[in-house]
Design a protein around this motif. Sequence first.
Motif, short mmCIF file in Angstrom:
data_model
loop_
_atom_site.label_atom_id
_atom_site.label_comp_id
_atom_site.label_asym_id
_atom_site.label_seq_id
_atom_site.Cartn_x
_atom_site.Cartn_y
_atom_site.Cartn_z
N VAL A 113 0.85 -1.20 0.00
CA VAL A 113 0.00 0.00 0.00
C VAL A 113 0.88 1.25 0.00
N PHE A 114 1.92 1.22 0.81
CA PHE A 114 2.83 2.35 0.92
C PHE A 114 3.54 2.64 -0.41
N GLU A 115 4.13 1.62 -1.00
CA GLU A 115 4.90 1.84 -2.22
C GLU A 115 4.01 2.29 -3.37
N VAL A 116 2.85 1.67 -3.46
CA VAL A 116 1.94 2.06 -4.54
C VAL A 116 1.45 3.50 -4.30
N ASN A 117 1.25 3.83 -3.05
CA ASN A 117 0.81 5.19 -2.76
C ASN A 117 1.88 6.22 -3.12
N ILE A 118 3.11 6.00 -2.60
CA ILE A 118 4.11 7.07 -2.80
C ILE A 118 4.55 7.17 -4.26
N ARG A 119 4.59 6.02 -4.96
CA ARG A 119 5.10 6.08 -6.34
C ARG A 119 3.99 6.32 -7.35
N PHE A 120 2.92 5.51 -7.25
CA PHE A 120 1.88 5.63 -8.28
C PHE A 120 0.91 6.78 -7.97
N GLY A 126 10.61 3.87 10.01
CA GLY A 126 10.05 5.03 10.72
C GLY A 126 10.07 6.30 9.89
N ASP A 127 11.14 6.47 9.15
CA ASP A 127 11.51 7.74 8.48
C ASP A 127 10.38 8.67 8.01
N SER A 128 9.66 8.26 6.98
CA SER A 128 8.78 9.23 6.34
C SER A 128 7.53 9.56 7.17
N PHE A 129 7.29 8.80 8.25
CA PHE A 129 6.21 9.19 9.16
C PHE A 129 6.48 10.60 9.70
N HIS A 187 21.38 4.81 5.35
CA HIS A 187 21.35 5.79 4.26
C HIS A 187 20.01 6.49 4.27
N LEU A 188 18.95 5.70 4.51
CA LEU A 188 17.60 6.27 4.54
C LEU A 188 17.48 7.42 5.54
N THR A 189 18.20 7.29 6.68
CA THR A 189 18.09 8.29 7.75
C THR A 189 18.63 9.65 7.29
N LEU A 191 21.35 3.31 -5.60
CA LEU A 191 20.93 4.55 -6.32
C LEU A 191 19.99 5.40 -5.47
N ARG A 192 20.08 5.26 -4.16
CA ARG A 192 19.17 5.98 -3.26
C ARG A 192 19.41 7.49 -3.30
N PRO A 193 18.34 8.25 -2.98
CA PRO A 193 18.41 9.71 -3.10
C PRO A 193 18.69 10.48 -1.81
N GLU A 194 18.56 9.86 -0.61
CA GLU A 194 18.41 10.66 0.62
C GLU A 194 19.52 11.68 0.88
N VAL A 195 20.75 11.31 0.55
CA VAL A 195 21.86 12.22 0.85
C VAL A 195 21.79 13.45 -0.08
N SER A 206 13.17 2.65 -9.77
CA SER A 206 12.35 3.75 -10.32
C SER A 206 12.61 5.05 -9.55
N PHE A 207 13.00 4.94 -8.26
CA PHE A 207 13.24 6.18 -7.51
C PHE A 207 14.51 6.90 -7.95
N PHE A 208 15.35 6.24 -8.75
CA PHE A 208 16.52 6.95 -9.30
C PHE A 208 16.04 8.06 -10.24
N SER A 242 12.79 9.28 -10.23
CA SER A 242 11.83 10.20 -9.60
C SER A 242 12.50 11.07 -8.55
N GLU A 243 13.51 10.52 -7.85
CA GLU A 243 14.09 11.27 -6.73
C GLU A 243 15.52 11.71 -6.99
N THR A 244 16.42 10.73 -7.15
CA THR A 244 17.85 11.05 -7.18
C THR A 244 18.15 12.09 -8.26
N ASN A 287 6.41 14.86 -1.88
CA ASN A 287 6.09 13.65 -1.13
C ASN A 287 7.39 12.86 -0.94
N THR A 288 7.32 11.74 -0.26
CA THR A 288 8.56 11.06 0.10
C THR A 288 9.24 10.42 -1.11
N GLU A 289 8.57 10.41 -2.23
CA GLU A 289 9.17 9.90 -3.47
C GLU A 289 9.54 11.08 -4.38
N ALA A 290 9.62 12.27 -3.79
CA ALA A 290 9.99 13.50 -4.52
C ALA A 290 8.95 13.95 -5.53
C1 DMJ Z 1 11.97 5.91 -1.74
O1 DMJ Z 1 11.07 5.06 -2.33
C2 DMJ Z 1 11.31 6.83 -0.77
O2 DMJ Z 1 12.15 7.89 -0.54
C3 DMJ Z 1 10.97 6.18 0.51
O3 DMJ Z 1 10.47 7.07 1.45
C4 DMJ Z 1 12.14 5.49 1.12
N1 DMJ Z 1 13.08 4.96 0.21
C5 DMJ Z 1 13.07 5.08 -1.16
C6 DMJ Z 1 14.40 5.49 -1.76
O4 DMJ Z 1 15.50 5.19 -1.05
#
Ligand code: DMJ
Length: 671
Positions: free
Chosen positions: A297-304, A431-434, A492-494, A563-567, A623-625, A627-629, A651-654
């Motif tokens: 539910v979370f992934e589909v919500n933030i991405r789609f 916990g992060d995006s809460f 890395h997420l933090t 390929l995470r974006p957080e940093v 896919s977040f590379f 949308s976000e990175t 949103n948390t997926e940028a």
């Molecule tokens: C992304 O899908 C989102 O940023 C999510 O909140 C956590 N992680 C990934 C990317 O690292």
Amino acid sequence: MPAVSLLPLFGSPAGPGALGGSLGGVALGVPGGRKGPGPSGAFRLTEKFVLLLVFSAFITLCFGAIFFLPDSPKLLSGVFFHSTALQQPQPPPPPLPPAQGDPRAPPPPPPPGAGGSSSSSSIGYYGAGAAGEAAENLAKIREDHERALREAKETLQKLPEEIRRDIHQDKAKFLLQDKLGRRDAAGARLPDLPFRKPVGAVGVEPSDPVIREKREKIKEMMKHAWDNYKHYAWGLNELKPISKQGHSSNLFGNIQGATIVDALDTLYIMEMKEEFKEATEWVEKNLDFNVNAEVSVFEVNIRFVGGLLSAYYLSGKEVFRKKAVELGEKLLPAFNTPTGIPWALLNIKSGIGRNWPWASGGSSILAEFGTLHLEFMHLSYLSGNPVFADKVMNIRKVLNRLDKPEGLYPNYLNPNSGQWGQHHVSIGGLGDSFYEYLLKAWLMSDKTDEEGKQMYYDAVQSIETHLIRKSSTGLMYIAEWKGGLLEHKMGHLTCFAGGMFVLGADGAPADKTGRHIELGAEIARTCHESYDRTSMKLGPEAFRFDGGVEAIATRQNEKYYILRPEVIETYMYMWRFTHDPKYRQWGWEAVEALEKYCRVDGGYSGVRDVYSSRQSHDDVQQSFFLSETLKYLYLLFSEDDLLPFENWVFNTEAHPLPVLTKEEKGESKSK
Ligand code: DMJ
């Protein structure tokens, strides 16, 4: 069943309501002709007989006309019934458009032609028999009509709450903004476009030629990622850039096209018009949620949902709004738990939900159920259906009823009992995006969501007291908390938290503003160190501050980079708020490292060990590379007028979502 019973009442004069009224008029006039106050009692038997003959000839002619003339139904309603209808009480006029947000508002009337089949079938049935049978049928129709009117009246007299509930049940589309009454092809009322004009969706060119060139390079990276996805995995969820084929992740079940939907707004912002067009066409023709799929539910919500909402707000294309709302509706059964805390996984066909089997005692995950708020508020706004907002506000209610250990929110919450699972706390994974969404809910509400604001700043206070620590050389980090014991590890997420802290600095109590900026800057520095201390200059999945190390991964299974974006996200926020050039410099280091170690012929791939100089690719282009990175990198090298923070919240997926101003929410300006 208000949607059904209201139809006769609110049908257009040519619809079922008008037809019923006219038939009623005939029924009242004809069968009652036996006796009346007129002179009929004075007629002789022969005169009566002649009159009867004339009358039956007339009736026969009428029915003959109905069934044998070419366009008889028209004749029936236009010549015969229409004239009598004039003498009868008219059906009530169609209602005025309901006031904004009026819970008693009736559902929209059926689209033109919707009543056609029922009216013609009534006529066909009625014309089949003799006059007696006809009269009987007329009486029945009249009775039905009267019952429908009665039900409609009763419905109108219901309490607003009851009607609201009925609206939810019927999934009727009520819209908050319907002054102008736009409607879609199916007759559902559409809102006025809620964005004045996309504010700053496309910014000015950077004036510095070096920065311009760097920004162009990032756009070229996007093109490389997109073109390869298109070439080797078009329509599938993600790309395997080494094996050059599609990659499917079980996060989306068999919903397809994650990369396309996730990339839409990046393509738009980078002005890659051709690519945006082909992505839009794919969505129009192929994006399908009517699949038997168990999804996160979370992934589909933030991405789609997030991707579609942003694409709608940026481009104004109706298809994105529709698809976002359609998908939002598919996710609603996830909330069918005793507490309303949603399941992590949902089969969007059967509506059956469950939690991750590994989650503490069948718990839902804080970062998952706590990361629906922004999208769901927009879904209510764009559909006019309050159900989405109700669901996420209920999550808040449940959380606010619970005691928090040391003011911290554990990662696990049981949706059946409404009690915390294991007392593990993390500002990274689980916990992060809460926390991010508490702050952004307040910002997105034009700073009216005081509850979200309070929850956020209280949480940061507890995080600072219990989780934030400094290494012996002064590197600040956010530890994890396991039942009161600290694990000196940061994911890395933090690293996203640096950006969050600086974004929230402005709203912090006056004496704390500086501290929030400092927290942001310190976390950015630590996360940069975690990159700088590797061979590839890319950050590991997790790094530790114990056993004599600082900001270094010590376990083999924490050394990968996907390929995470957080940093980079944190660099972008820090740049916007401070304009300290080091953030652009750090961002550029990441670009160089990505080009050197992650770029391959077939796109971009994650790597298995950032401490090794020997490349070992994981063969996934996430896919977040796209949308976000790449989006955060592009923003880092853009002017601040591109998606300004006063107007947009990511949103948390940028995916950028517009701030819902007080005026747009129908509140008075002075509030
Ligand atoms: C992304 O899908 C989102 O940023 C999510 O909140 C956590 N992680 C990934 C990317 O690292």
